[in-house]
Write a protein that holds these residues in place. Structure first.
Motif, short mmCIF file in Angstrom:
data_model
loop_
_atom_site.label_atom_id
_atom_site.label_comp_id
_atom_site.label_asym_id
_atom_site.label_seq_id
_atom_site.Cartn_x
_atom_site.Cartn_y
_atom_site.Cartn_z
N HIS A 28 0.84 -1.19 0.00
CA HIS A 28 0.00 0.00 0.00
C HIS A 28 0.88 1.24 0.00
O HIS A 28 1.97 1.23 0.54
CB HIS A 28 -0.90 0.04 1.25
CG HIS A 28 -1.89 -1.06 1.31
ND1 HIS A 28 -3.16 -0.95 0.78
CD2 HIS A 28 -1.81 -2.32 1.82
CE1 HIS A 28 -3.82 -2.08 0.98
NE2 HIS A 28 -3.02 -2.93 1.60
N GLY A 29 0.40 2.29 -0.61
CA GLY A 29 1.13 3.54 -0.61
C GLY A 29 0.20 4.71 -0.84
O GLY A 29 -1.02 4.54 -0.96
N TRP A 30 0.79 5.88 -0.89
CA TRP A 30 0.05 7.13 -1.06
C TRP A 30 0.79 8.01 -2.05
O TRP A 30 2.01 7.98 -2.12
CB TRP A 30 -0.07 7.87 0.28
CG TRP A 30 -0.69 7.04 1.34
CD1 TRP A 30 -0.05 6.23 2.23
CD2 TRP A 30 -2.08 6.88 1.61
NE1 TRP A 30 -0.95 5.59 3.03
CE2 TRP A 30 -2.21 5.98 2.68
CE3 TRP A 30 -3.23 7.44 1.05
CZ2 TRP A 30 -3.44 5.62 3.19
CZ3 TRP A 30 -4.46 7.08 1.57
CH2 TRP A 30 -4.56 6.18 2.64
N PHE A 31 0.03 8.77 -2.82
CA PHE A 31 0.63 9.81 -3.64
C PHE A 31 -0.29 11.01 -3.62
O PHE A 31 -1.42 10.94 -3.13
CB PHE A 31 0.93 9.30 -5.06
CG PHE A 31 -0.26 9.10 -5.96
CD1 PHE A 31 -0.55 10.01 -6.97
CD2 PHE A 31 -1.09 8.00 -5.80
CE1 PHE A 31 -1.64 9.82 -7.81
CE2 PHE A 31 -2.19 7.81 -6.63
CZ PHE A 31 -2.47 8.72 -7.64
N ARG A 43 -2.55 0.48 -4.37
CA ARG A 43 -2.09 -0.89 -4.13
C ARG A 43 -1.14 -1.26 -5.26
O ARG A 43 -1.37 -0.93 -6.41
CB ARG A 43 -3.25 -1.88 -4.14
CG ARG A 43 -4.21 -1.76 -2.99
CD ARG A 43 -5.38 -2.74 -3.18
NE ARG A 43 -6.17 -2.86 -1.98
CZ ARG A 43 -7.26 -2.15 -1.75
NH1 ARG A 43 -7.69 -1.28 -2.62
NH2 ARG A 43 -7.94 -2.32 -0.63
N LYS A 44 -0.07 -1.97 -4.90
CA LYS A 44 0.89 -2.45 -5.89
C LYS A 44 1.05 -3.95 -5.69
O LYS A 44 1.37 -4.41 -4.60
CB LYS A 44 2.23 -1.75 -5.70
CG LYS A 44 3.34 -2.33 -6.56
CD LYS A 44 4.62 -1.49 -6.55
CE LYS A 44 5.34 -1.47 -5.26
NZ LYS A 44 6.67 -0.82 -5.34
N GLY A 66 -16.35 3.57 -7.73
CA GLY A 66 -15.57 2.35 -7.59
C GLY A 66 -14.40 2.56 -6.64
O GLY A 66 -14.31 3.56 -5.94
N GLN A 67 -13.49 1.61 -6.63
CA GLN A 67 -12.27 1.68 -5.82
C GLN A 67 -11.34 0.57 -6.26
O GLN A 67 -11.72 -0.31 -7.03
CB GLN A 67 -12.60 1.58 -4.33
CG GLN A 67 -13.46 0.37 -4.00
CD GLN A 67 -13.00 -0.35 -2.77
OE1 GLN A 67 -11.81 -0.48 -2.54
NE2 GLN A 67 -13.94 -0.83 -1.98
N SER A 68 -10.11 0.61 -5.76
CA SER A 68 -9.11 -0.37 -6.20
C SER A 68 -9.31 -1.74 -5.56
O SER A 68 -8.66 -2.70 -5.95
CB SER A 68 -7.70 0.13 -5.87
OG SER A 68 -7.51 0.23 -4.47
N VAL A 95 0.62 -5.17 -11.25
CA VAL A 95 -0.65 -4.43 -11.28
C VAL A 95 -0.58 -3.32 -10.23
O VAL A 95 -0.35 -3.58 -9.05
CB VAL A 95 -1.86 -5.33 -10.99
CG1 VAL A 95 -3.15 -4.52 -11.00
CG2 VAL A 95 -1.93 -6.46 -12.01
N TYR A 96 -0.75 -2.10 -10.70
CA TYR A 96 -0.82 -0.92 -9.84
C TYR A 96 -2.25 -0.39 -9.96
O TYR A 96 -2.74 -0.18 -11.06
CB TYR A 96 0.15 0.15 -10.33
CG TYR A 96 1.61 -0.15 -10.08
CD1 TYR A 96 2.34 0.61 -9.18
CD2 TYR A 96 2.25 -1.19 -10.75
CE1 TYR A 96 3.68 0.35 -8.96
CE2 TYR A 96 3.59 -1.46 -10.53
CZ TYR A 96 4.30 -0.68 -9.64
OH TYR A 96 5.63 -0.95 -9.42
N SER A 97 -2.90 -0.17 -8.83
CA SER A 97 -4.27 0.36 -8.85
C SER A 97 -4.42 1.38 -7.74
O SER A 97 -3.85 1.21 -6.65
CB SER A 97 -5.29 -0.78 -8.71
OG SER A 97 -5.01 -1.55 -7.57
N PHE A 98 -5.15 2.45 -8.02
CA PHE A 98 -5.32 3.46 -6.98
C PHE A 98 -6.79 3.83 -6.81
O PHE A 98 -7.61 3.58 -7.68
CB PHE A 98 -4.47 4.72 -7.27
CG PHE A 98 -4.98 5.63 -8.34
CD1 PHE A 98 -5.69 6.78 -8.02
CD2 PHE A 98 -4.72 5.38 -9.68
CE1 PHE A 98 -6.14 7.65 -9.01
CE2 PHE A 98 -5.16 6.24 -10.68
CZ PHE A 98 -5.88 7.38 -10.34
#
Length: 149
Positions: A28-31, A43-44, A66-68, A95-98
């Protein structure tokens, strides 16, 4: 975080752990959003061989409301994003999804597009694609990136 979800409604730790299991233990991360520097969650998921085994990157973007983290497990079968990340990982695809502004675990008013400016979502998507590709800069751009959703 500035998320308009009441604390008694926000998921507890057990639910969050179940979600990580469902989505194959993503990082998990933030930008930062282009809109008011709100924090956007992502999510990565990498193939089991790690970053050096990645053949391609898919940036997955959800739709409105929606959401990741859409997906479920029914008996022994996965659906939606929970299925996609597993199939792509097996094929060597990261797969990268935000969660877009105001969606999922990202900050912002729930499901609200500020001033109806869709460009905010587009610009956040471009920023996220750049973030995803940074993990592979050492490869000289040899890893292709695809946008899907």
């Amino acid at each position: 975080l500035d998320i308009e979800i009441a604390e008694d409604v926000f998921p507890n730790d057990e639910w969050l752990q179940d979600q990580d299991e469902l989505f194959d233990h993503p990082e998990h991360g933030w930008f930062e959003s282009v809109h008011q520097k709100k924090r956007l969650h992502y999510r990565k998921n990498l193939p089991s061989g790690g970053i050096k085994q990645v053949k391609a990157i898919v940036v997955w973007h959800h739709g409105i409301c929606g959401q990741s983290g859409f997906g479920m497990k029914i008996a022994d079968r996965y659906t939606d994003q929970a299925l996609r990340i597993r199939q792509m990982a097996d094929a060597g695809i990261a797969v990268y999804s935000f969660d877009g502004l105001g969606h999922g675990f990202s900050e912002g008013s729930r499901f609200y597009i500020p001033g109806g400016r869709w460009q905010i979502f587009r610009d956040d998507l471009v920023a996220f694609c750049r973030l995803a590709s940074e993990d592979f800069d050492d490869d000289g751009g040899a890893v292709p990136l695809f946008v899907s959703g």
